[in-house]
Design a protein around this motif. Structure first.
Motif, mmCIF file in Angstrom:
data_model
loop_
_atom_site.group_PDB
_atom_site.id
_atom_site.type_symbol
_atom_site.label_atom_id
_atom_site.label_comp_id
_atom_site.label_asym_id
_atom_site.label_seq_id
_atom_site.Cartn_x
_atom_site.Cartn_y
_atom_site.Cartn_z
ATOM 1 N N GLY A 79 116.026 90.177 -13.068
ATOM 2 C CA GLY A 79 115.568 89.216 -12.798
ATOM 3 C C GLY A 79 113.915 89.238 -13.018
ATOM 4 O O GLY A 79 113.055 90.339 -12.912
ATOM 5 N N SER A 80 113.210 88.451 -12.507
ATOM 6 C CA SER A 80 112.300 88.449 -13.209
ATOM 7 C C SER A 80 111.157 89.258 -11.638
ATOM 8 O O SER A 80 109.876 89.236 -11.807
ATOM 9 C CB SER A 80 111.319 86.716 -12.959
ATOM 10 O OG SER A 80 111.127 86.196 -11.747
ATOM 11 N N ALA A 151 117.134 85.195 -2.329
ATOM 12 C CA ALA A 151 116.373 85.998 -2.467
ATOM 13 C C ALA A 151 116.121 86.422 -2.950
ATOM 14 O O ALA A 151 114.203 86.373 -3.036
ATOM 15 C CB ALA A 151 116.870 87.207 -1.461
ATOM 16 N N PRO A 152 116.203 87.190 -4.188
ATOM 17 C CA PRO A 152 114.785 87.943 -5.160
ATOM 18 C C PRO A 152 114.306 86.931 -6.430
ATOM 19 O O PRO A 152 113.690 87.288 -7.254
ATOM 20 C CB PRO A 152 116.055 89.122 -5.860
ATOM 21 C CG PRO A 152 117.007 88.713 -5.526
ATOM 22 C CD PRO A 152 117.324 87.472 -4.861
ATOM 23 N N VAL A 178 121.848 82.185 -1.994
ATOM 24 C CA VAL A 178 122.086 82.479 -2.606
ATOM 25 C C VAL A 178 123.014 83.392 -3.555
ATOM 26 O O VAL A 178 121.879 83.628 -3.753
ATOM 27 C CB VAL A 178 123.679 80.819 -3.224
ATOM 28 C CG1 VAL A 178 122.978 80.392 -2.623
ATOM 29 C CG2 VAL A 178 121.845 80.053 -4.101
ATOM 30 N N GLY A 179 123.711 83.786 -3.986
ATOM 31 C CA GLY A 179 123.371 84.385 -5.364
ATOM 32 C C GLY A 179 122.837 83.469 -7.190
ATOM 33 O O GLY A 179 123.299 82.467 -6.670
ATOM 34 N N PHE A 180 122.767 84.430 -8.107
ATOM 35 C CA PHE A 180 122.407 83.838 -9.171
ATOM 36 C C PHE A 180 123.886 83.094 -10.293
ATOM 37 O O PHE A 180 123.874 82.346 -10.078
ATOM 38 C CB PHE A 180 121.493 85.203 -9.769
ATOM 39 C CG PHE A 180 120.524 85.358 -9.844
ATOM 40 C CD1 PHE A 180 119.487 84.408 -9.705
ATOM 41 C CD2 PHE A 180 120.158 86.318 -9.254
ATOM 42 C CE1 PHE A 180 118.314 84.831 -9.637
ATOM 43 C CE2 PHE A 180 118.793 87.048 -9.180
ATOM 44 C CZ PHE A 180 117.062 85.772 -8.920
ATOM 45 N N ILE A 195 118.179 73.102 -5.603
ATOM 46 C CA ILE A 195 117.999 75.278 -5.787
ATOM 47 C C ILE A 195 116.798 75.058 -6.356
ATOM 48 O O ILE A 195 116.400 74.292 -7.019
ATOM 49 C CB ILE A 195 119.372 75.696 -7.069
ATOM 50 C CG1 ILE A 195 119.644 75.002 -8.075
ATOM 51 C CG2 ILE A 195 120.513 75.450 -5.982
ATOM 52 C CD1 ILE A 195 120.206 75.173 -9.086
ATOM 53 N N THR A 196 116.977 76.772 -5.479
ATOM 54 C CA THR A 196 115.078 76.987 -6.532
ATOM 55 C C THR A 196 116.001 78.239 -8.117
ATOM 56 O O THR A 196 116.731 78.325 -8.053
ATOM 57 C CB THR A 196 114.441 77.677 -5.698
ATOM 58 O OG1 THR A 196 115.078 79.045 -5.572
ATOM 59 C CG2 THR A 196 114.041 77.413 -4.139
#
Length: 352
Positions: A79-80, A151-152, A178-180, A195-196
């Motif tokens: 993740g970024s 969250a991340p 939520v999870g990726f 969603i984001t």
């Protein structure tokens, strides 16, 4: 006779023989030396081998890194945001991560002093993605809805600033962590209203779930008040100090990879698909083209070149980050976060 002749001519034949012998010995010695070994560099991506990662693989396949004396290997990332710690630890001397999260990381780890050296996403792909049927067409429409956000996630990290810029009543938006892997499926199934995520990730993930383009609505945060930058190449400071020429060479070769990718994305995507045999080439090409248009080759980049920043804008972006984050130390200056010292001249960075 020979001795007399050599004496009469000042010994030139003897000198010529010696020079020839010395030259021959030098050639033999050089041939016996091993060729200079390329410097190995492990480079960490933020995510999977998808369309937008094409420039790095193009730089490998075209020999751009090799020409700089570098043997570059590229790995996927978590993740970024989370991957920044990999560069800080030196596990990867260079990585591709969110510069806004870097600002926060440095504040929390002042002894690390990581810096970005190459801006890749002049505009970040941070977005709110929804479906047309939800009726969400502008930020305020999120009120009364359920927003799925890992969250991340780099996009979710900007939520408070996005709320402020668009006068959203955050208390009226239910945030569901939520999870990726389940983010887009939950939106497609109607379990969340929006969603984001990164625009070019979530949009095409939804297409792969069977949705049509006209069913999907993408709100780019950069179109709604955020002046933030996106992902950049980040360097470990110890590695940069010990290997400045190699770092500059990596930057130069990567820029060539970006220029070539923008020039011919259809050819560039082949370099990705060689490393992602399960991917859909049509989807990844479209994803790459979206990232090039919206994030990488922007109007500012076309005028000023790939890889740099506008210092005033970076300063404003740090102020915007302060909306989402309480600095432990004083707010950094742009020069604390980004350095142009490894960039080639602007003439070598212009998209073609």
């Amino acid at each position: 006779m020979c001795l007399a002749s050599c004496q009469r001519t000042g010994g030139r034949p003897m000198r010529h023989m010696l020079r020839g012998l010395i030259g021959a010995l030098g050639f033999i010695a050089a041939a016996a030396l091993p060729a200079r070994a390329d410097t190995d560099i492990k480079f960490a991506l933020d995510w999977k081998f998808e369309g937008p990662s094409a420039p790095y693989f193009v730089a490998i396949d075209k020999g751009y890194y090799k020409a700089e004396g570098l043997n570059v290997t590229v790995d996927t990332g978590p993740g970024s945001v989370a991957g920044i710690a990999r560069v800080a630890a030196g596990t990867y001397p260079l990585g591709f991560f969110d510069i806004n999260s870097l600002v926060k990381f440095n504040d929390q780890n002042p002894d690390k002093a990581l810096k970005a050296i190459l801006m890749v996403y002049d505009k970040p792909p941070f977005s709110i993605v929804t479906l047309v049927k939800t009726g969400i067409s502008k930020p305020k429409d999120l009120e009364g809805k359920v927003l799925g956000a890992p969250a991340p996630d780099g996009a979710y990290a900007q939520w408070k600033a996005f709320v402020k810029e668009n006068a959203i009543d955050a208390d009226k938006v239910k945030i569901e962590n939520v999870g990726f892997p389940v983010r887009e499926p939950m939106l497609a199934d109607g379990k969340v209203d929006a969603i984001t995520g990164f625009s070019f990730s979530s949009y095409f993930n939804l297409l792969q779930k069977g949705l049509k383009p006209e069913d999907i609505k993408v709100l780019l945060m950069s179109d709604y008040g955020l002046v933030l930058y996106g992902n950049a190449v980040i360097v470990n400071p110890d590695f940069a100090k010990a290997h400045p020429k190699e770092v500059a060479g990596f930057v130069r070769a990567t820029i060539k990879g970006i220029i070539e990718t923008a020039r011919d994305p259809e050819a560039a995507i082949k370099s990705v698909m060689k490393r992602n045999e399960t991917g859909d080439e049509k989807i990844e090409l479209a994803r790459l083209k979206m990232a090039l248009k919206d994030n990488m080759i922007t109007e500012w980049v076309t005028k000023n070149g790939i890889g740099g920043i506008d210092v005033d804008r970076m300063t404003k972006s740090i102020e915007q980050i302060a909306v989402t984050y309480d600095f432990k130390e004083k707010k950094p200056a742009a020069a604390d976060i980004f350095t142009a010292e490894f960039l080639p001249p602007a003439a070598e960075r212009m998209p073609k």
